[in-house]
Each structure stands twice: as structure tokens, then as C-alpha cells.
Design a protein around this motif. Structure first.
Motif, PDB file in Angstrom:
ATOM      1  N   LEU A 127       0.814  -1.215   0.000  1.00 47.54           N
ATOM      2  CA  LEU A 127       0.000   0.000   0.000  1.00 47.54           C
ATOM      3  C   LEU A 127       0.851   1.270   0.000  1.00 47.54           C
ATOM      4  CD1 LEU A 127      -2.823  -1.035   2.492  1.00 47.54           C
ATOM      5  CD2 LEU A 127      -2.972  -0.867  -0.011  1.00 47.54           C
ATOM      6  N   HIS A 128       2.136   1.132   0.285  1.00 46.90           N
ATOM      7  CA  HIS A 128       3.029   2.291   0.310  1.00 46.90           C
ATOM      8  C   HIS A 128       3.920   2.387  -0.927  1.00 46.90           C
ATOM      9  CE1 HIS A 128       1.712   2.373   4.476  1.00 46.90           C
ATOM     10  NE2 HIS A 128       2.066   3.644   4.455  1.00 46.90           N
ATOM     11  N   GLN A 129       3.668   1.553  -1.913  1.00 38.94           N
ATOM     12  CA  GLN A 129       4.428   1.628  -3.158  1.00 38.94           C
ATOM     13  C   GLN A 129       3.810   2.700  -4.052  1.00 38.94           C
ATOM     14  OE1 GLN A 129       7.301  -0.139  -3.685  1.00 38.94           O
ATOM     15  NE2 GLN A 129       6.894  -0.653  -1.541  1.00 38.94           N
ATOM     16  N   PRO A 130       4.623   3.495  -4.717  1.00 40.43           N
ATOM     17  CA  PRO A 130       4.061   4.492  -5.637  1.00 40.43           C
ATOM     18  C   PRO A 130       3.352   3.802  -6.796  1.00 40.43           C
ATOM     19  CG  PRO A 130       6.472   4.570  -5.639  1.00 40.43           C
ATOM     20  CD  PRO A 130       6.072   3.520  -4.673  1.00 40.43           C
ATOM     21  N   THR A 131       2.461   4.527  -7.420  1.00 45.55           N
ATOM     22  CA  THR A 131       1.805   4.021  -8.624  1.00 45.55           C
ATOM     23  C   THR A 131       2.078   4.991  -9.760  1.00 45.55           C
ATOM     24  OG1 THR A 131      -0.240   3.098  -9.514  1.00 45.55           O
ATOM     25  CG2 THR A 131      -0.451   5.131  -8.272  1.00 45.55           C
ATOM     26  N   ASN A 132       2.192   4.462 -10.945  1.00 45.17           N
ATOM     27  CA  ASN A 132       2.471   5.313 -12.101  1.00 45.17           C
ATOM     28  C   ASN A 132       1.181   5.849 -12.686  1.00 45.17           C
ATOM     29  OD1 ASN A 132       5.303   5.121 -12.164  1.00 45.17           O
ATOM     30  ND2 ASN A 132       5.135   3.055 -12.991  1.00 45.17           N
ATOM     31  N   TYR A 133       1.219   7.135 -12.986  1.00 46.31           N
ATOM     32  CA  TYR A 133       0.095   7.764 -13.672  1.00 46.31           C
ATOM     33  C   TYR A 133       0.656   8.791 -14.644  1.00 46.31           C
ATOM     34  CZ  TYR A 133      -3.716  10.807 -14.807  1.00 46.31           C
ATOM     35  OH  TYR A 133      -4.618  11.558 -15.508  1.00 46.31           O
ATOM     36  N   ASP A 134       0.382   8.596 -15.893  1.00 52.05           N
ATOM     37  CA  ASP A 134       0.767   9.555 -16.927  1.00 52.05           C
ATOM     38  C   ASP A 134       2.260   9.903 -16.851  1.00 52.05           C
ATOM     39  OD1 ASP A 134       0.044  11.029 -19.167  1.00 52.05           O
ATOM     40  OD2 ASP A 134      -0.415  12.835 -17.998  1.00 52.05           O
ATOM     41  N   GLY A 135       3.083   8.873 -16.632  1.00 50.00           N
ATOM     42  CA  GLY A 135       4.525   9.074 -16.586  1.00 50.00           C
ATOM     43  C   GLY A 135       5.057   9.609 -15.271  1.00 50.00           C
ATOM     44  N   THR A 136       4.192   9.751 -14.290  1.00 48.11           N
ATOM     45  CA  THR A 136       4.599  10.268 -12.986  1.00 48.11           C
ATOM     46  C   THR A 136       4.392   9.194 -11.921  1.00 48.11           C
ATOM     47  OG1 THR A 136       3.904  12.498 -13.623  1.00 48.11           O
ATOM     48  CG2 THR A 136       4.156  12.078 -11.267  1.00 48.11           C
ATOM     49  N   ALA A 137       5.364   9.048 -11.047  1.00 47.50           N
ATOM     50  CA  ALA A 137       5.221   8.125  -9.918  1.00 47.50           C
ATOM     51  C   ALA A 137       4.474   8.859  -8.806  1.00 47.50           C
ATOM     52  CB  ALA A 137       6.582   7.657  -9.431  1.00 47.50           C
ATOM     53  N   LEU A 138       3.269   8.422  -8.544  1.00 46.23           N
ATOM     54  CA  LEU A 138       2.464   9.039  -7.487  1.00 46.23           C
ATOM     55  C   LEU A 138       2.756   8.349  -6.159  1.00 46.23           C
ATOM     56  CD1 LEU A 138      -0.994   9.170  -9.299  1.00 46.23           C
ATOM     57  CD2 LEU A 138       0.661  11.025  -9.060  1.00 46.23           C
ATOM     58  N   PRO A 139       3.141   9.111  -5.152  1.00 48.01           N
ATOM     59  CA  PRO A 139       3.399   8.488  -3.848  1.00 48.01           C
ATOM     60  C   PRO A 139       2.081   8.060  -3.206  1.00 48.01           C
ATOM     61  CG  PRO A 139       3.557  10.869  -3.673  1.00 48.01           C
ATOM     62  CD  PRO A 139       3.329  10.558  -5.127  1.00 48.01           C
ATOM     63  N   LEU A 140       2.064   6.856  -2.665  1.00 48.87           N
ATOM     64  CA  LEU A 140       0.885   6.365  -1.964  1.00 48.87           C
ATOM     65  C   LEU A 140       1.267   5.985  -0.544  1.00 48.87           C
ATOM     66  CD1 LEU A 140      -0.877   4.039  -4.575  1.00 48.87           C
ATOM     67  CD2 LEU A 140      -1.346   6.431  -4.047  1.00 48.87           C
ATOM     68  N   ALA A 141       0.346   6.195   0.356  1.00 53.38           N
ATOM     69  CA  ALA A 141       0.515   5.777   1.746  1.00 53.38           C
ATOM     70  C   ALA A 141      -0.872   5.479   2.292  1.00 53.38           C
ATOM     71  CB  ALA A 141       1.190   6.873   2.561  1.00 53.38           C
ATOM     72  N   ALA A 142      -0.923   4.585   3.253  1.00 59.07           N
ATOM     73  CA  ALA A 142      -2.211   4.213   3.827  1.00 59.07           C
ATOM     74  C   ALA A 142      -2.042   3.846   5.290  1.00 59.07           C
ATOM     75  CB  ALA A 142      -2.809   3.035   3.065  1.00 59.07           C
ATOM     76  N   SER A 143      -3.097   4.072   6.032  1.00 68.15           N
ATOM     77  CA  SER A 143      -3.156   3.621   7.423  1.00 68.15           C
ATOM     78  C   SER A 143      -4.106   2.436   7.470  1.00 68.15           C
ATOM     79  CB  SER A 143      -3.656   4.744   8.324  1.00 68.15           C
ATOM     80  OG  SER A 143      -2.744   5.817   8.312  1.00 68.15           O
ATOM     81  N   VAL A 144      -3.714   1.418   8.231  1.00 70.05           N
ATOM     82  CA  VAL A 144      -4.485   0.179   8.300  1.00 70.05           C
ATOM     83  C   VAL A 144      -4.874  -0.082   9.749  1.00 70.05           C
ATOM     84  CG1 VAL A 144      -4.462  -2.309   7.836  1.00 70.05           C
ATOM     85  CG2 VAL A 144      -3.196  -0.748   6.332  1.00 70.05           C
TER      86      VAL A 144
END
Length: 183
Positions: A127-144
Motif C-alpha cells: 500500500l506504500h508503493q508508488p503508482t504510475n500515472y501519466d509518466g509520474t510516480a504518485l506516492p501512496l501511503a495508507a493507514s491500516v
């Protein structure tokens, strides 16, 4: 075909077609159109079944951190990409051990048959791995937040969700990268 047979079969064919359409509509109403995960209604039925049949079941509540900032900075399409990536990661993590759903917004939920059979750290890492969108790595983070249903006085889904919610907010308060079982 003789007229009497046609007169008998035509209404039956109509009802069969009507039933098929209703079944598809009901199924689509129980799936989130963006992520493909179960909606609250679809997930709840499966989660109730899970926690009543599996004494070691757990309910997890996942909330994306800084989602509004991501949406405001990169746009709603990027936010949708983050939601889709999160849904895919959660669904993959659950696998055949449970069921995942999207409660709404950036809040996800899962019911797992046996929390000891899955790797919670692997979920947090995913859940903390970035995801690619339109050539940009979007940082992701989550609380569980995690609630082991067996630790509740009465194994009720509403109580498990409330406990997982409290644990999720506690994790969010401690850091933006954590999970903690409910006490």
C-alpha cells in the motif's frame, strides 16, 4: 412452431430475459464501478459470512493518507489511478483468504478468514508503493486498522468495523505508515 407453443414460450422467454437483466443490474450495483471491488452492501454480506464461519477472522480498514492532496495536486484522474492501484493491491493481498471492498472515497475494507495465514506487513508495504500515472510516480501511503473478531465480546461485523476504524485512526495518528490490531 405452432401458435399455441409460441404463445406459451414467448412470455417465458420475456421473463427469462427480464431475470437476466435484473441479475446483471444487481451484480453491478454491488461492485464499485471504478475499482471493481465490492460496494459496502456487496462486501457486508460476504464479510458477515466470513466472520461467522471462521473463528480466526479479522476485519481490516484501510484509509489512504494524503489522498486529498494527491487529488488536488495531480487531478482527479490521478486520484482515480491511486484508488484503482490500492484496490488491486488489496484484492491481490486478500486472494482467496478473504474479500475486499470499497466503502467510499479513499476508504477500503477487507474481511480475512485467518489473519495469521496472511502477511500483514506485505499489505502495508504494497500500500506504500508508488503508482504510475501519466509518466509520474504518485506516492501512496495508507493507514491500516485491524480487528481480530475473536477478541470482541460478541463477534458482530459492526463492532469489528468500529474497532478496526479506531485502530486505523490510532495508526494514522502514530505515523503515516503503520497498522495495529485493535485491543
Amino acid at each position: 412452431m405452432d401458435p399455441q407453443t409460441a404463445a406459451t414460450l414467448l412470455p417465458l422467454l420475456g421473463w427469462a430475459l427480464h431475470g437476466s437483466v435484473l441479475t446483471r443490474r444487481l451484480a453491478s450495483a454491488r461492485r464499485d464501478p471504478l475499482t471493481g471491488l465490492h460496494t459496502r452492501a456487496g462486501w457486508t454480506a460476504r464479510a458477515e459470512h466470513c466472520i461467522h464461519r471462521h473463528p480466526r477472522a479479522a476485519v481490516l480498514l484501510v484509509d489512504l493518507d494524503h489522498f486529498k492532496t494527491l487529488n488536488d495536486t495531480h487531478g482527479h484522474a490521478a486520484g482515480d489511478a491511486a484508488l484503482i492501484a490500492t484496490a488491486h493491491r488489496l484484492s491481490s493481498w486478500c486472494g482467496r483468504h478473504g474479500t475486499a471492498g470499497r466503502l467510499g472515497g479513499d476508504e477500503f475494507v477487507t474481511a480475512i478468514r485467518d489473519l495469521d495465514a496472511v502477511d500483514l506487513d506485505a499489505l502495508t508495504t504494497a500500500l506504500h508503493q508508488p503508482t504510475n500515472y501519466d509518466g509520474t510516480a504518485l506516492p501512496l501511503a495508507a493507514s491500516v486498522g485491524v480487528c481480530r473478531v475473536a477478541e470482541l465480546p460478541v463477534p458482530a461485523l459492526t463492532d469489528a468495523l468500529a474497532a478496526a476504524d479506531a485502530a486505523m485512526y490510532a495508526a494514522k495518528g502514530r505515523s503515516r505508515r503503520g497498522s495495529r490490531p485493535a485491543r
